[in-house]
Design an enzyme around this catalytic site. Structure first.
Site, PDB file in Angstrom:
ATOM      1  N   MET A 287      49.277  25.322  31.064  1.00  7.88           N
ATOM      2  CA  MET A 287      49.254  24.418  32.208  1.00  7.88           C
ATOM      3  C   MET A 287      49.441  22.981  31.729  1.00  7.88           C
ATOM      4  O   MET A 287      48.686  22.513  30.870  1.00  7.88           O
ATOM      5  CB  MET A 287      47.923  24.536  32.965  1.00  7.88           C
ATOM      6  CG  MET A 287      47.745  25.838  33.717  1.00  7.88           C
ATOM      7  SD  MET A 287      46.138  25.925  34.542  1.00  7.88           S
ATOM      8  CE  MET A 287      45.087  26.399  33.150  1.00  7.88           C
TER       9      MET A 287
ATOM     10  N   GLU B 262      53.100  23.436  28.082  1.00  9.44           N
ATOM     11  CA  GLU B 262      54.501  23.439  27.642  1.00  9.44           C
ATOM     12  C   GLU B 262      54.843  22.119  26.955  1.00  9.44           C
ATOM     13  O   GLU B 262      54.579  21.045  27.482  1.00  9.44           O
ATOM     14  CB  GLU B 262      55.429  23.625  28.845  1.00  9.44           C
ATOM     15  CG  GLU B 262      56.905  23.574  28.457  1.00  9.44           C
ATOM     16  CD  GLU B 262      57.827  23.406  29.659  1.00  9.44           C
ATOM     17  OE1 GLU B 262      58.989  23.819  29.572  1.00  9.44           O
ATOM     18  OE2 GLU B 262      57.382  22.845  30.677  1.00  9.44           O
TER      19      GLU B 262
ATOM     20  N   GLN C  18      53.469  27.169  23.508  1.00 12.96           N
ATOM     21  CA  GLN C  18      54.568  27.322  24.467  1.00 12.96           C
ATOM     22  C   GLN C  18      55.482  26.112  24.419  1.00 12.96           C
ATOM     23  O   GLN C  18      55.014  24.970  24.475  1.00 12.96           O
ATOM     24  CB  GLN C  18      54.073  27.490  25.906  1.00 12.96           C
ATOM     25  CG  GLN C  18      55.246  27.848  26.831  1.00 12.96           C
ATOM     26  CD  GLN C  18      54.922  27.832  28.301  1.00 12.96           C
ATOM     27  OE1 GLN C  18      54.621  26.793  28.864  1.00 12.96           O
ATOM     28  NE2 GLN C  18      54.984  29.001  28.942  1.00 12.96           N
TER      29      GLN C  18
ATOM     30  N   CYS D  53      59.041  27.733  34.716  1.00 10.66           N
ATOM     31  CA  CYS D  53      58.712  26.474  35.377  1.00 10.66           C
ATOM     32  C   CYS D  53      59.795  26.104  36.394  1.00 10.66           C
ATOM     33  O   CYS D  53      60.965  25.961  36.024  1.00 10.66           O
ATOM     34  CB  CYS D  53      58.561  25.352  34.356  1.00 10.66           C
ATOM     35  SG  CYS D  53      58.151  23.765  35.109  1.00 10.66           S
TER      36      CYS D  53
ATOM     37  N   ASN E 145      50.461  37.317  35.878  1.00 13.60           N
ATOM     38  CA  ASN E 145      50.061  35.937  36.150  1.00 13.60           C
ATOM     39  C   ASN E 145      50.336  35.612  37.626  1.00 13.60           C
ATOM     40  O   ASN E 145      51.240  36.160  38.228  1.00 13.60           O
ATOM     41  CB  ASN E 145      50.858  34.984  35.232  1.00 13.60           C
ATOM     42  CG  ASN E 145      50.583  33.524  35.515  1.00 13.60           C
ATOM     43  OD1 ASN E 145      51.505  32.743  35.693  1.00 13.60           O
ATOM     44  ND2 ASN E 145      49.326  33.133  35.554  1.00 13.60           N
ATOM     45  N   GLY E 146      49.527  34.713  38.191  1.00 11.76           N
ATOM     46  CA  GLY E 146      49.755  34.281  39.574  1.00 11.76           C
ATOM     47  C   GLY E 146      48.722  34.780  40.549  1.00 11.76           C
ATOM     48  O   GLY E 146      48.903  34.664  41.761  1.00 11.76           O
ATOM     49  N   GLY E 147      47.600  35.321  40.056  1.00 12.83           N
ATOM     50  CA  GLY E 147      46.622  35.941  40.947  1.00 12.83           C
ATOM     51  C   GLY E 147      45.480  35.061  41.400  1.00 12.83           C
ATOM     52  O   GLY E 147      44.599  35.512  42.135  1.00 12.83           O
TER      53      GLY E 147
END
Length: 488
Positions: A18, A42, A86, A115, A213-215
């Site tokens: 993040m 990143e 990352q 992204c 990911n994304g939950g």
């Protein structure tokens, strides 16, 4: 002795990458609460390639420092076997160069392919890579073959399940260790439902570990929900972003810690590892969320330093005690370094306490040029500069050898060029030779340049070749070295 073990991506709880959140304090806090793997924010390949790797003796960290002295990436031994670096990249060779730069300080390398922000996609990075499978294959294959650490990538899903599965199968063939899937399309945002069915289809189609990911919005409200999300996606592991940003103790199987304790624990790491106050402030604001309008929230918003942040949370004494310890450490290391310098000092080196100030010299005229000119006139070999950098404060010192005699300034400088100019000044002053300062009166190098400029104008009027012979140019070009600067 630390034993390196290959990073496993099955059955893991992972802190997602993040921006502005995934710095060292947050990563360490997540590990404390139970995360198995942590991803850094990143970092763009071009920025990383400008960095120098520096051992920070005071903080006991490894820092990657930009030319402007800003720390771009900081890590430590505590996370070395569980932090994944990352990067944002759209070029295989640049990605490999960055991976080689950091691979011995991290546990794995990840390429961001999810992204959706414009700053990333305009540079053909992030989600823009999803429409260029050939480039994806090139980057990942180059990394897998070129480094010794596991390689992963993080993607978003494509408009159709079939296209997404086909892309992931192609990615699997590159030899990567795992793939993280954010279950949303590139145009979708957190308020849109996460597509668990697509992640599940991917999980069932490939043999490498799939990280769901994304939950955070739909599923993960507490620790027990992590397993529910994992089952819904049939994934090997779960990667958590916003739920961890709001309260990193989401990784704690015993349940949440109080937000006050979490924030104080975070601040301790932020002070301990000299995190920039703007980054610390941002992360704390994300934790406070709806409490930002409280008195404490307003004070945090107004804070303009790490010390002021600590005072907002009644940790002023901790800040003063910790910074005092670090100042003492820094002084101790500086004294030790100076003692080592004195012991290692060559007694035959002629020394003076001088610095180069370009304001004291005509434009484009420097002591190095004067010293080079003098050596040629006296039939000596050209000057040889040996420059070292001190890891503690990243300052430079240069020794110049002229006619088998060495010269140096006792003052350390902020750049290699300045250190070399200072060494040249010591040599010129010892020899009693003019160094080109404005106060010395007529400058023969400037006059020489004027004559050559006039010659070029005459040649131009007669239509002759305007190119200046290389042997003439050499008189006014400082000799430079492409050698890497070693650290003392």
């Amino acid at each position: 002795m630390t034993v390196n073990t290959p990073l496993c991506f099955r059955g893991k709880k992972i802190l997602a990458p993040m921006v502005r959140v995934g710095t060292l304090p947050m990563r360490l806090l997540a590990l404390d609460y139970g995360a198995d793997i942590v991803y850094c924010e990143e970092l763009i390949d071009i920025k990383m390639l400008q960095c120098k790797r520096v051992i920070n003796e005071v903080l006991q960290t490894v820092d990657f420092v930009a030319p402007n002295e800003r720390v771009v990436f900081r890590t430590c031994e505590r996370e070395r076997q569980c932090v994944v670096f990352q990067m944002g990249s759209a070029d295989a060779e640049r990605a490999l160069a960055v991976a080689k730069l950091v691979e011995h300080d991290v546990a794995g390398i990840d390429i961001n392919m999810g992204c959706p922000k414009e700053y990333s996609t305009k540079a053909s990075m992030g989600a823009a890579l999803l429409s260029d499978p050939d480039k994806i294959e090139s980057i990942l294959t180059t990394l897998v073959k070129g480094i010794c650490k596991p390689v992963t990538c993080k993607i978003r899903i494509l408009p159709s399940v079939e296209d997404t599965v086909n892309l992931v199968k192609r990615i699997e063939k590159t030899g990567i260790a795992a793939i993280a899937v954010h279950g949303r399309k590139k145009e979708e945002r957190p308020q849109h439902p996460v597509h668990c069915d697509v992640i599940k289809a991917i999980s069932e189609a490939v043999s490498i570990p799939v990280i769901a990911n994304g939950g955070s919005h739909d599923f993960i409200k507490e620790y027990a929900d992590i397993q529910i999300f994992q089952k819904a996606t049939a994934a090997s592991s779960v990667m958590i972003a916003r739920a961890a940003m709001w309260n990193p103790s989401i990784f704690r199987k015993e349940g949440f810690c109080s937000l006050k304790d979490v924030m104080q624990d975070y601040i301790k790491y932020a002070v301990r590892y000299d995190n920039h106050y703007t980054n610390t402030k941002y992360c704390l604001c994300q934790m406070l969320r709806e409490q930002l309008e409280t008195t404490q929230g307003k004070k945090l918003h107004a804070a303009q330093s790490t010390q002021e942040i600590c005072e907002v949370f009644e940790m002023g004494d901790f800040y003063e005690e910790t910074t005092a310890i670090f100042e003492a450490k820094k002084t101790s290391f500086e004294t030790k370094t100076q003692d080592e310098d004195d012991q290692m000092e060559d007694p035959d080196v002629i020394k003076m306490a001088v610095r180069f100030d370009k304001r004291e010299y005509p434009p484009q005229i420097t002591p190095k040029m004067y010293l080079l000119e003098w050596c040629r006139k006296e039939k000596h070999p050209q000057p040889v500069y040996e420059t070292v950098q001190r890891p503690l404060d990243r300052l430079f010192c240069s020794v110049v050898t002229v006619a088998e005699q060495k010269y140096r300034s006792t003052l350390w400088d902020k750049s290699k060029k300045l250190a070399e100019q200072a060494a040249a000044i010591v040599c010129l002053r010892t020899l009693g030779v003019p160094e080109g300062k404005l106060c010395e009166g007529e400058n023969h190098l400037i006059n020489k340049r004027k004559r050559q400029d006039q010659e070029r104008l005459i040649n131009r009027d007669h239509g002759e070749d305007l190119a200046e012979p290389s042997h003439k140019k050499a008189n006014f070009i400082e000799e430079t070295s492409d050698m890497n600067v070693p650290k003392m």
